[in-house]
Scaffold this motif. Structure first.
Motif: not given
Ligand code: NOJ
Length: 759
Positions: A63, A114, A212, A290
């Motif tokens: 991710t 997520d 966020h 993040d």
């Molecule tokens: C980046 C993303 O912006 C966020 O929404 C996500 O929770 C994290 N990566 C972790 O996967």
């Protein structure tokens, strides 16, 4: 197996289950339960404390731009108080055992993931769910997501994403609830309730992490990771309300954002994290960065070294560093040099340990990692049914000329055409957690299932008509050939699911590839044709709208999505969705949303010189916020107030008579908007403040009753606080979408005028 390994294995398999009990007994013997956190804190070394502030990614999902760790060695080194992208009861049990048995203080792990619209049973994408305007169904979907994810060992979910979505070029609009701060706030509350359940300690509850923070959706030009210039008013009235609502609903975690607000990236923004989140709103949970955002402070150009980045992010209030490793490498030296007070480290660790305590992890670190529970709960059949029901509620009938839909159930020959008709992964959507494409029922699969039961002899022909990116003349000819033989045609068009989500901004919002050419060729046959759209954002489909008689917006509808769409197409289910985001006619109209501010020269219905707008496109969107047709029709009366005056601290009830004037049972979503006629600052031309769903049989009459309280009139005042105006007239408008509204006037009199006069 060597004798050593055998002993280890014995410990793991036989004794590990007792570890939680052992910790509980030990701790219980030392101090009352409430002080377990303080007892632990008193025993921790600085390095152990900093380890709790580090979040490390596993390899079950990717991710972010990198994964660089072996989670096991991070646990053993005491450098990981939390992991993410790991799941599975057996696997997470092993990880928890390792933390409990093989680290000095045996502190169990936060395990994050997520899970944005389902864990294994995949619900429609969040934007689609928002289109349901059904808060209970959304809450239920989160309950199921939490149940499945927690049965796989996950105790912390990076959801809900509550960023406001006003630019469909931004791929992440798919993760949010659309453009209304009011609707987004109600949905945020429902999601937090659903994820965290009645008790956080329950085996089927998880901690929600709201993201966020803040203004991640206020992009520039829809570009991913960009931060737009944003006024205090836009921040307070548009971006922050869903976060505040989440905090008030008890959310235990906030994720700070990548983007900057007024030049300060979210992860280091102490005004947002300390002044607003903690001081103003009283948030007591944890703040996580993040992915990699702490070290990215140097790239933003606000920190010159990793040391400075760690100091700024931590001191601003970001408790946990997601994956950048900057805290583990820098914080100890910063404490030793007094650049970071140990008391602040203690406060952050205290918050994290308290969350672990409240999740019941000290009492039993393995309660969410039981393979038998996982086997019975994950992907359970009743969850699939709930996913189908929510998918049906989420789909929006955008157009239905000459009652093209529903198609007759006794149909003989059906042509199913398009690159998204049998695309399993795309049916699930871009952030499908542990969803398995092979579980997804595609539109083709759904039509087969429905007609197998309802029209056994029906002949269903399928042609993809090419791919999402390209259709050759031969592909189009093959599609036209089967369409020419059919009684009804279904055209499944849209975007590949990877065109939405993180890192998926688009400059064009047209149907990708040659899909419009495919559609034109098929529509030219003049057959009863329904377009079913699969996409994660509003698209610019004005041409399609001109040419296709019926368009059903299916979004990315999840595991049961194709079945839900088929049931709607053939009239076994009613379309119920209403758009949570405006569909522009062209990219040039963006940003376009229903609660725009007035201008001194508003546009009328006809183009007129010296009014707002463009020369080459009209002022109206293609489909307005709140739009969505049904298979029946409704008559709505004008709004009625139970009292004409709203006093201080009071509320009124707005009633709207609803009659089903069409041939079928249907659901009216009656929407309530307000406008302050005069205020110190110019107010939006309409603001959503409530809605009611009314389901009626043909000829049925009902009344939608929607409360409107004094708090609903509040806005950000020039002196820097939320408050209602000093008084005056409020337009109260109701209708079936944000465009066609009937109005009445409410007098707002916060002070008793007669008493004032006699004083
Ligand atoms: C980046 C993303 O912006 C966020 O929404 C996500 O929770 C994290 N990566 C972790 O996967």
């Amino acid at each position: 197996m060597s004798p050593v390994s055998r002993v280890r294995s014995l410990v793991r398999r036989r004794l590990a289950p007792l570890a939680g009990l052992a910790i509980a007994v030990l701790c219980a013997g030392q101090a009352p339960a409430g002080s377990r956190v303080e007892d632990l804190l008193a025993k921790m070394t600085l390095e152990e404390k900093i380890g709790q502030l580090n979040l490390v990614s596993g390899h079950h999902a990717v991710t972010g731009p990198y994964t660089r760790s072996d989670v096991r060695s991070a646990i053993l080194k005491g450098e990981a108080g939390a992991l993410f992208n790991v799941y599975g009861a057996e696997y997470t049990r092993g990880l928890q055992e390792m933390a409990v048995w093989q680290t000095r203080l045996g502190i169990p792990l936060l395990l994050g993931f997520d899970v944005l619209h389902g864990y294994r049973t995949i619900f429609p994408v969040p934007l689609a769910q928002a289109a349901s305007w059904d808060l209970e169904a959304i809450e239920q979907s989160e309950r199921i997501s939490a149940t499945e994810a927690s049965a796989a060992g996950v105790n912390w979910i990076f959801s809900p994403m509550v960023d406001m979505s006003r630019d469909p070029r931004w791929g992440r609009v798919v993760e949010g609830a659309g453009e209304s701060a009011w609707l987004g706030s109600r949905i945020a509350e429902a999601r937090v309730r659903g994820l965290q359940g009645k008790s956080l300690a329950a085996a089927d509850s998880v901690a929600a992490c709201v993201k966020h923070f803040a203004a991640n959706g206020a992009t520039e030009g829809g570009r991913e990771y960009s931060g737009g210039d944003i006024s205090e008013r836009a921040l307070r009235e548009t971006q922050l309300p869903p976060f505040k609502a989440s905090v008030e609903s008890g959310a235990r975690c906030i994720m700070s954002a990548f983007n900057a607000v007024d030049g300060v990236p979210g992860v280091a923004n102490d005004r947002l994290l300390r002044d607003i989140l903690r001081r103003e709103w009283g948030f007591r949970g944890i703040v996580v960065s993040d992915f990699g955002a702490v070290e990215e402070l140097t790239v933003h150009g606000v920190a010159d070294t990793a040391t400075d980045a760690a100091r700024q992010a931590f001191r601003a209030g970001t408790d946990i560093d997601m994956e950048s490793r900057t805290y583990v490498s820098q914080l100890a030296a910063l404490v030793r040099s007094n650049a970071v007070p140990i008391s602040e480290i203690d406060d952050a660790v205290r918050r994290i340990l308290q969350l672990k305590e409240d999740l019941g992890l000290f009492e039993d670190p393995y309660r969410r990692s039981v393979p038998a529970r996982e086997a019975s709960l994950v992907g359970n059949g009743s969850h699939f049914d709930a996913a189908r029901t929510l998918a049906e509620k989420s789909m929006v009938l955008l157009k239905n000329e000459r009652n093209t839909l529903p198609f007759p159930i006794a149909v003989k020959r059906v042509a199913v055409i398009g690159p998204l008709a049998d695309a399993k992964a795309d049916t699930l959507g871009p952030w499908a957690a542990n969803g398995q494409p092979e579980d997804a029922v595609t539109l083709l699969g759904g039509i087969r299932r429905v007609l197998k039961v309802m029209a056994e002899d029906a002949d269903i022909a399928f042609s993809s008509g090419g791919s999402i990116d390209r259709s050759s003349p031969a592909d189009i000819a093959a599609a036209v050939k089967i369409a020419a033989r059919a009684d009804v045609v279904v055209l499944a068009l849209g975007e590949r699911s990877t065109m939405s989500g993180e890192s998926a901004s688009r400059a064009s919002l047209d149907l990708p590839g040659d899909q419009m050419a495919l559609a034109r060729a098929v529509l030219a046959l003049g057959k009863p044709t329904a377009v079913v759209l699969f996409n994660g954002r509003p698209l610019t489909i004005e041409d399609l709208d001109k040419e296709a008689p019926a368009i059903l917006e299916a979004w990315y509808p999840g595991s049961a999505g194709g079945l839900a769409a088929a049931r709607i197409l053939f009239g076994l289910a009613e379309p119920q969705g209403r758009l949570p985001m405006t569909f522009p006619r062209s990219v040039g109209q963006i940003p376009i949303y229903f609660d725009q501010r007035p201008t001194g020269r508003p546009a009328g219905d006809q183009p007129k010189p010296y009014t707002t707008g463009y020369q080459d496109v009209g002022p109206r969107p293609l489909y307005s916020f709140g739009h969505g047709l049904t298979y029946t029709s409704f008559f709505l009366g004008a709004p009625r107030l139970d009292q004409p005056v709203l006093k201080q601290g009071g509320a009124v009830t707005v009633s709207v008579d609803v009659m089903n004037t069409g041939p079928r049972t249907g659901t009216a979503v009656v929407q309530l908007y307000i406008r302050h006629k005069v205020a110190k600052v110019s107010r939006p031309v309409k603001e959503l403040k409530g809605f009611a769903r009314v389901t009626l049989p043909p000829g049925g009459v009902g009344v939608a009753k929607i409360p409107l309280a004094e708090g609903d009139l509040a806005f950000w005042q020039p002196e820097g606080r939320f408050a209602p105006p000093e008084g005056g007239q409020i337009s109260v408008m109701t209708g079936l979408d944000s465009d066609q509204l009937k109005a009445t006037v409410l007098e707002y009199q916060p002070r008793d005028v007669t008493r004032q006069a006699s004083n």
